[in-house]
Design a protein around this motif. Structure first.
Motif, PDB file in Angstrom:
ATOM      1  N   ASP A   1       0.835  -1.195   0.000  1.00  0.00           N
ATOM      2  CA  ASP A   1       0.000   0.000   0.000  1.00  0.00           C
ATOM      3  C   ASP A   1       0.875   1.251   0.000  1.00  0.00           C
ATOM      4  O   ASP A   1       0.497   2.301  -0.515  1.00  0.00           O
ATOM      5  CB  ASP A   1      -0.907  -0.023   1.235  1.00  0.00           C
ATOM      6  CG  ASP A   1      -2.070   0.935   1.097  1.00  0.00           C
ATOM      7  OD1 ASP A   1      -2.333   1.360  -0.039  1.00  0.00           O
ATOM      8  OD2 ASP A   1      -2.691   1.260   2.114  1.00  0.00           O
TER       9      ASP A   1
ATOM     10  N   VAL B   1      -3.010  -5.929  11.612  1.00  0.00           N
ATOM     11  CA  VAL B   1      -4.206  -5.683  10.783  1.00  0.00           C
ATOM     12  C   VAL B   1      -5.387  -6.506  11.314  1.00  0.00           C
ATOM     13  O   VAL B   1      -6.510  -5.990  11.455  1.00  0.00           O
ATOM     14  CB  VAL B   1      -3.923  -6.044   9.301  1.00  0.00           C
ATOM     15  CG1 VAL B   1      -5.186  -5.920   8.466  1.00  0.00           C
ATOM     16  CG2 VAL B   1      -2.843  -5.138   8.723  1.00  0.00           C
ATOM     17  N   VAL B   2      -5.130  -7.767  11.636  1.00  0.00           N
ATOM     18  CA  VAL B   2      -6.209  -8.638  12.145  1.00  0.00           C
ATOM     19  C   VAL B   2      -6.725  -8.101  13.479  1.00  0.00           C
ATOM     20  O   VAL B   2      -7.941  -8.046  13.719  1.00  0.00           O
ATOM     21  CB  VAL B   2      -5.702 -10.095  12.296  1.00  0.00           C
ATOM     22  CG1 VAL B   2      -6.740 -10.962  12.990  1.00  0.00           C
ATOM     23  CG2 VAL B   2      -5.377 -10.682  10.926  1.00  0.00           C
TER      24      VAL B   2
ATOM     25  N   GLU C   1      -6.657  -5.020  14.581  1.00  0.00           N
ATOM     26  CA  GLU C   1      -7.436  -3.791  14.355  1.00  0.00           C
ATOM     27  C   GLU C   1      -8.847  -4.124  13.854  1.00  0.00           C
ATOM     28  O   GLU C   1      -9.827  -3.518  14.281  1.00  0.00           O
ATOM     29  CB  GLU C   1      -6.742  -2.911  13.306  1.00  0.00           C
ATOM     30  CG  GLU C   1      -5.562  -2.151  13.855  1.00  0.00           C
ATOM     31  CD  GLU C   1      -4.807  -1.403  12.781  1.00  0.00           C
ATOM     32  OE1 GLU C   1      -5.023  -1.687  11.598  1.00  0.00           O
ATOM     33  OE2 GLU C   1      -3.998  -0.541  13.145  1.00  0.00           O
ATOM     34  N   HIS C   2      -8.888  -5.096  12.953  1.00  0.00           N
ATOM     35  CA  HIS C   2     -10.194  -5.510  12.422  1.00  0.00           C
ATOM     36  C   HIS C   2     -11.055  -6.084  13.543  1.00  0.00           C
ATOM     37  O   HIS C   2     -12.255  -5.794  13.647  1.00  0.00           O
ATOM     38  CB  HIS C   2      -9.959  -6.539  11.309  1.00  0.00           C
ATOM     39  CG  HIS C   2     -11.176  -6.802  10.487  1.00  0.00           C
ATOM     40  ND1 HIS C   2     -11.378  -7.964   9.827  1.00  0.00           N
ATOM     41  CD2 HIS C   2     -12.276  -6.054  10.243  1.00  0.00           C
ATOM     42  CE1 HIS C   2     -12.536  -7.924   9.209  1.00  0.00           C
ATOM     43  NE2 HIS C   2     -13.094  -6.769   9.441  1.00  0.00           N
ATOM     44  N   ALA C   3     -10.431  -6.872  14.420  1.00  0.00           N
ATOM     45  CA  ALA C   3     -11.161  -7.473  15.546  1.00  0.00           C
ATOM     46  C   ALA C   3     -11.689  -6.382  16.471  1.00  0.00           C
ATOM     47  O   ALA C   3     -12.820  -6.466  16.973  1.00  0.00           O
ATOM     48  CB  ALA C   3     -10.239  -8.414  16.307  1.00  0.00           C
ATOM     49  N   GLN C   4     -10.861  -5.343  16.678  1.00  0.00           N
ATOM     50  CA  GLN C   4     -11.262  -4.241  17.559  1.00  0.00           C
ATOM     51  C   GLN C   4     -12.541  -3.565  17.037  1.00  0.00           C
ATOM     52  O   GLN C   4     -13.475  -3.328  17.795  1.00  0.00           O
ATOM     53  CB  GLN C   4     -10.122  -3.233  17.620  1.00  0.00           C
ATOM     54  CG  GLN C   4     -10.333  -2.117  18.632  1.00  0.00           C
ATOM     55  CD  GLN C   4      -9.212  -1.093  18.569  1.00  0.00           C
ATOM     56  OE1 GLN C   4      -8.659  -0.835  17.501  1.00  0.00           O
ATOM     57  NE2 GLN C   4      -8.874  -0.532  19.694  1.00  0.00           N
ATOM     58  N   LEU C   5     -12.561  -3.305  15.732  1.00  0.00           N
ATOM     59  CA  LEU C   5     -13.726  -2.645  15.133  1.00  0.00           C
ATOM     60  C   LEU C   5     -14.970  -3.524  15.222  1.00  0.00           C
ATOM     61  O   LEU C   5     -16.057  -3.069  15.578  1.00  0.00           O
ATOM     62  CB  LEU C   5     -13.462  -2.310  13.664  1.00  0.00           C
ATOM     63  CG  LEU C   5     -12.350  -1.304  13.399  1.00  0.00           C
ATOM     64  CD1 LEU C   5     -12.238  -1.039  11.924  1.00  0.00           C
ATOM     65  CD2 LEU C   5     -12.641  -0.019  14.143  1.00  0.00           C
TER      66      LEU C   5
ATOM     67  N   ARG D   1       2.287   3.364  15.499  1.00  0.00           N
ATOM     68  CA  ARG D   1       1.060   4.135  15.687  1.00  0.00           C
ATOM     69  C   ARG D   1      -0.149   3.212  15.790  1.00  0.00           C
ATOM     70  O   ARG D   1      -1.046   3.443  16.596  1.00  0.00           O
ATOM     71  CB  ARG D   1       0.875   5.113  14.527  1.00  0.00           C
ATOM     72  CG  ARG D   1       1.632   6.404  14.741  1.00  0.00           C
ATOM     73  CD  ARG D   1       1.276   7.406  13.689  1.00  0.00           C
ATOM     74  NE  ARG D   1      -0.149   7.643  13.635  1.00  0.00           N
ATOM     75  CZ  ARG D   1      -0.764   8.206  12.612  1.00  0.00           C
ATOM     76  NH1 ARG D   1      -0.071   8.581  11.564  1.00  0.00           N
ATOM     77  NH2 ARG D   1      -2.056   8.388  12.623  1.00  0.00           N
ATOM     78  N   ALA D   2      -0.139   2.161  14.960  1.00  0.00           N
ATOM     79  CA  ALA D   2      -1.243   1.204  14.988  1.00  0.00           C
ATOM     80  C   ALA D   2      -1.305   0.512  16.348  1.00  0.00           C
ATOM     81  O   ALA D   2      -2.387   0.324  16.912  1.00  0.00           O
ATOM     82  CB  ALA D   2      -1.071   0.180  13.881  1.00  0.00           C
TER      83      ALA D   2
ATOM     84  N   LYS E   1      -0.332   1.746  19.169  1.00  0.00           N
ATOM     85  CA  LYS E   1      -0.854   2.709  20.157  1.00  0.00           C
ATOM     86  C   LYS E   1      -2.375   2.793  20.080  1.00  0.00           C
ATOM     87  O   LYS E   1      -3.054   3.020  21.076  1.00  0.00           O
ATOM     88  CB  LYS E   1      -0.243   4.093  19.903  1.00  0.00           C
ATOM     89  CG  LYS E   1       1.130   4.253  20.532  1.00  0.00           C
ATOM     90  CD  LYS E   1       1.799   5.517  20.074  1.00  0.00           C
ATOM     91  CE  LYS E   1       1.256   6.742  20.759  1.00  0.00           C
ATOM     92  NZ  LYS E   1       1.863   7.980  20.226  1.00  0.00           N
ATOM     93  N   GLY E   2      -2.894   2.612  18.878  1.00  0.00           N
ATOM     94  CA  GLY E   2      -4.346   2.692  18.684  1.00  0.00           C
ATOM     95  C   GLY E   2      -5.078   1.466  19.197  1.00  0.00           C
ATOM     96  O   GLY E   2      -6.283   1.506  19.414  1.00  0.00           O
TER      97      GLY E   2
ATOM     98  N   GLY F   1      -5.754  -1.584  22.101  1.00  0.00           N
ATOM     99  CA  GLY F   1      -5.731  -1.652  23.558  1.00  0.00           C
ATOM    100  C   GLY F   1      -6.740  -0.726  24.210  1.00  0.00           C
ATOM    101  O   GLY F   1      -7.325   0.133  23.559  1.00  0.00           O
ATOM    102  N   PRO F   2      -6.939  -0.909  25.521  1.00  0.00           N
ATOM    103  CA  PRO F   2      -8.008  -0.167  26.206  1.00  0.00           C
ATOM    104  C   PRO F   2      -7.610   1.237  26.660  1.00  0.00           C
ATOM    105  O   PRO F   2      -8.417   1.933  27.215  1.00  0.00           O
ATOM    106  CB  PRO F   2      -8.294  -1.065  27.411  1.00  0.00           C
ATOM    107  CG  PRO F   2      -7.014  -1.774  27.672  1.00  0.00           C
ATOM    108  CD  PRO F   2      -6.295  -1.897  26.367  1.00  0.00           C
ATOM    109  N   TRP F   3      -6.338   1.666  26.448  1.00  0.00           N
ATOM    110  CA  TRP F   3      -5.909   2.989  26.928  1.00  0.00           C
ATOM    111  C   TRP F   3      -6.456   4.102  26.060  1.00  0.00           C
ATOM    112  O   TRP F   3      -6.796   3.908  24.933  1.00  0.00           O
ATOM    113  CB  TRP F   3      -4.377   3.069  26.960  1.00  0.00           C
ATOM    114  CG  TRP F   3      -3.743   2.409  25.800  1.00  0.00           C
ATOM    115  CD1 TRP F   3      -3.615   2.870  24.533  1.00  0.00           C
ATOM    116  CD2 TRP F   3      -3.187   1.101  25.804  1.00  0.00           C
ATOM    117  NE1 TRP F   3      -3.005   1.960  23.746  1.00  0.00           N
ATOM    118  CE2 TRP F   3      -2.718   0.847  24.478  1.00  0.00           C
ATOM    119  CE3 TRP F   3      -3.014   0.101  26.775  1.00  0.00           C
ATOM    120  CZ2 TRP F   3      -2.114  -0.361  24.118  1.00  0.00           C
ATOM    121  CZ3 TRP F   3      -2.411  -1.081  26.398  1.00  0.00           C
ATOM    122  CH2 TRP F   3      -1.964  -1.301  25.083  1.00  0.00           C
TER     123      TRP F   3
END
Lengths: 247, 375
Positions: free
Chosen positions: A34, A154-155, A157-161, A239-240, A242-243, A245-247
């Motif tokens: 990308d 990536v996985v 982040e997808h799970a978080q959403l 950066r990803a 940091k994004g 987790g629950p903080w």
């Protein structure tokens, strides 16, 4: 009955495992490619400028020697250098990035699809190869490890959403915290259950290749992409993380 | 023990060592292999969930997944709603709103006599985009989706019913957008709220601000924390609304009222002598005339080639870019952030040019648009 379900689940896992390993690597590769299209665009633009300059000069010299008028020379050189414009270069850069991603994925698919559950002990994967007969021993595992780590993020982040979307009826704060915890757990689970086996499978595969077949050259082609991922990934990856987790 | 026995013993040991050495290359016996241990059912279930989720992410998030979906659709004879493979790459700007719609909105705004000020360009743009598009005067009939109505309700703005006038609906939208901007802390978030569930949007903004970066409140940053469907719903509206809002407040790149020597559209090319689309506007100005930025943005290209001569390109965001060609001098560097009306170069006669002029080009979503629409 329980035993039958268990056996079926085992069978399903053995089928899905290599596909998921491959999927993880592909997700990481896509994160890298990308960013590759931007680099490709700049390279193409500079190359185009060089070719334009050469073409215009050649037309000017050749047609000038033939005694053609200034206006015709100008028209010909204009037509030659305006064949490729910015839009074509943008499109070509994207196609290049896509091709590179496909090529890298094709080169990595074999070791991970051949992965046989846990049958390759770590001890054997790390045994000294004697002499390195195949560059795949070095590049492929590093490549798979990098792509696997990027894929794990990536996985996660997808799970978080998805978790937030499912749990949003609990309210933003609770759902957000739960999604963050879930994403972290997912990241850890993917790293241990998938990234490590993919790395191990690639390591074992590279060790087993003795001859300089197509794979030998294939690793060379794949290497630049992974070096590229290594070069560009750290900041966005950080950066990803940091994004997540629950903080 | 005799010496013969000792020799036999040594040979036997050597043989055992050889067999062991060879044995290292063989697969371990199934009973010893960790893979054949009876895995715990919980771990097996966890593995299966993990594997399925990774496969799902692969399918929805990569071009290879899209190919797999297309292949599956082809085999089963079903139509699949898969994005084009190249759309999985984020560069350059992803303006998905149709150019024709933007042009139509600009024409409607002109027909409605809307002279937007800097303060209300965005609400005006959103109103035009969400209106049904009848050129019926100043008041346009704004229509909101259920997501938009929910967003306005979250900031205590009641959406007027069908019985209300078009003016009341427009006013409600203006008030709602202002309150959403305050609630979410940014213009892009306020517009996104009209298409995305407010809870998800607040979560995405929170995550984006936590992860940092240069502009966490921009759609490019916080959309990373929206689902694919949410991104797809919000992106066209945001790109179009901001493209239009930026367009509303654009200025000419030359001070005063310069003479237009060649307008946008098909013309006989002065060099080629053939009919070609002129992708911008030519201003007949003397060499050295100050060239100003039409709108704030980032300089994405400063260079020179044989057609455009010295030229530069400014990205104003949301798919809108401007190009200034045939300059005699650049006054800005690549990557520099410029303000509206900032001096960016001097006009000239470089490249393929028949006389001193400035070629000014506006592009939306990578396609040239008539700059006169933004006047």
């Amino acid at each position: 009955m329980n035993n039958l379900v268990y056996m079926l689940a085992l069978r399903l896992r053995s089928i899905l495992f290599p596909v998921a390993l491959f999927g993880l690597v592909v997700l990481g590769l896509h994160a890298g490619s990308d960013r590759l299209d931007d680099i490709a665009f700049r390279l193409l633009h500079n190359l185009d400028r060089l070719v334009d300059g050469l073409a215009a000069k050649t037309i000017e010299v050749v047609l000038g020697a033939l005694g053609v008028g200034e206006r015709t020379i100008s028209r010909w050189s204009y037509a030659a250098i305006s064949v490729i414009d910015l839009e074509e270069k943008r499109w070509a850069a994207r196609v290049l990035a896509l091709m590179f991603e496909m090529l890298a994925a094709a080169l990595l698919i074999w070791p991970v699809l051949r992965h046989q559950s846990d049958r390759t002990p770590w001890r054997r994967a790390f045994e000294s190869p004697g002499r390195i007969r195949n560059i795949g021993v070095v590049f492929a595992p590093v490549a798979v490890a990098c792509a696997g780590m990027a894929g794990a993020v990536v996985v996660a982040e997808h799970a978080q959403l998805q978790l937030f979307w499912i749990l949003r009826f609990l309210g933003r704060s609770t759902a957000g915290t739960a999604a963050g915890v879930g994403a972290l757990l997912m990241l850890i689970a993917v790293l241990f259950r998938l990234t490590l086996p993919a790395f191990r499978a690639s390591l074992a595969f590279g060790r087993a290749r003795a001859s300089r077949g197509p794979w030998f050259y294939g690793w060379w082609l794949a290497a630049p992409l992974f070096i590229g991922i290594l070069a560009v990934a750290p900041q966005p990856l950080w950066r990803a993380l940091k994004g997540l987790g629950p903080w | 023990m005799s010496s013969k026995d000792g020799q036999q013993r040594k040979r036997f040991d050597a043989l055992v060592a050889e067999v062991r050495k060879l044995g290292r290359g063989l697969k371990p016996a199934p009973s010893a292999a960790s893979g054949n241990r009876r895995a715990s059912p919980r771990l097996l279930l966890l593995d299966l969930l993990l594997l399925l989720f990774v496969c799902y992410t692969l399918l929805v998030g990569t071009p290879i997944g899209a190919l797999a979906q297309q292949g599956f659709g082809w085999m089963t004879g079903r139509r699949t709603d898969v994005r084009p493979l190249l759309s999985y790459f984020s560069q350059p700007a992803k303006a998905k709103f149709k150019l024709a719609s933007l042009q139509a909105a600009l024409r409607r705004s002109k027909a409605a006599g809307r002279n937007a000020t800097d303060e209300d360009t965005l609400p005006a743009a959103v109103a035009f985009l969400l209106s049904e598009g009848r050129e019926e005067g100043i008041f346009l009939d704004v229509r909101l989706t259920s997501a938009g109505r929910k967003a306005l309700a979250s900031v205590a703005v009641v959406w007027p019913g069908e019985a209300a006038s078009a003016r009341q609906r427009e006013n409600a939208l203006y008030t709602g957008l202002e309150r959403l901007r305050k609630a979410f802390g940014g213009d892009e978030a306020a517009v996104a709220a009209l298409a995305v569930d407010p809870e998800s949007l607040a979560f995405a903004l929170e995550r984006s601000r936590t992860s940092g970066g240069a502009s966490p409140d921009s759609f490019a940053s916080f959309s990373h924390y929206l689902t694919h469907d949410q991104r797809r719903a919000a992106a066209p509206l945001i790109d179009a609304a901001f493209g239009l809002a930026i367009g509303y407040s654009m200025r000419w790149p030359i001070e005063g009222k310069p003479r237009i020597s060649s307008p946008f559209g098909f013309r006989f090319h002065p060099v080629l002598g053939t009919r070609k689309l002129h992708q911008g506007i030519d201003f007949a100005v003397p060499v050295g005339t100050p060239v100003l930025a039409a709108q704030a943005g980032r300089v994405t290209f400063v260079g020179e080639d044989r057609i455009n001569g010295r030229f530069l390109r400014i990205d104003h965001g949301h798919g809108l870019t401007t190009t200034y060609a045939h300059l005699s001098r650049h006054r800005v560097a690549r990557g520099e952030v410029v303000a509206r009306s900032q001096l960016i170069g001097d006009s000239g006669n470089s490249g393929r040019s028949t006389g001193p002029h400035l070629h000014y080009q506006v592009e939306y979503a990578g396609k040239p648009v008539d700059p006169a629409l933004f006047d």
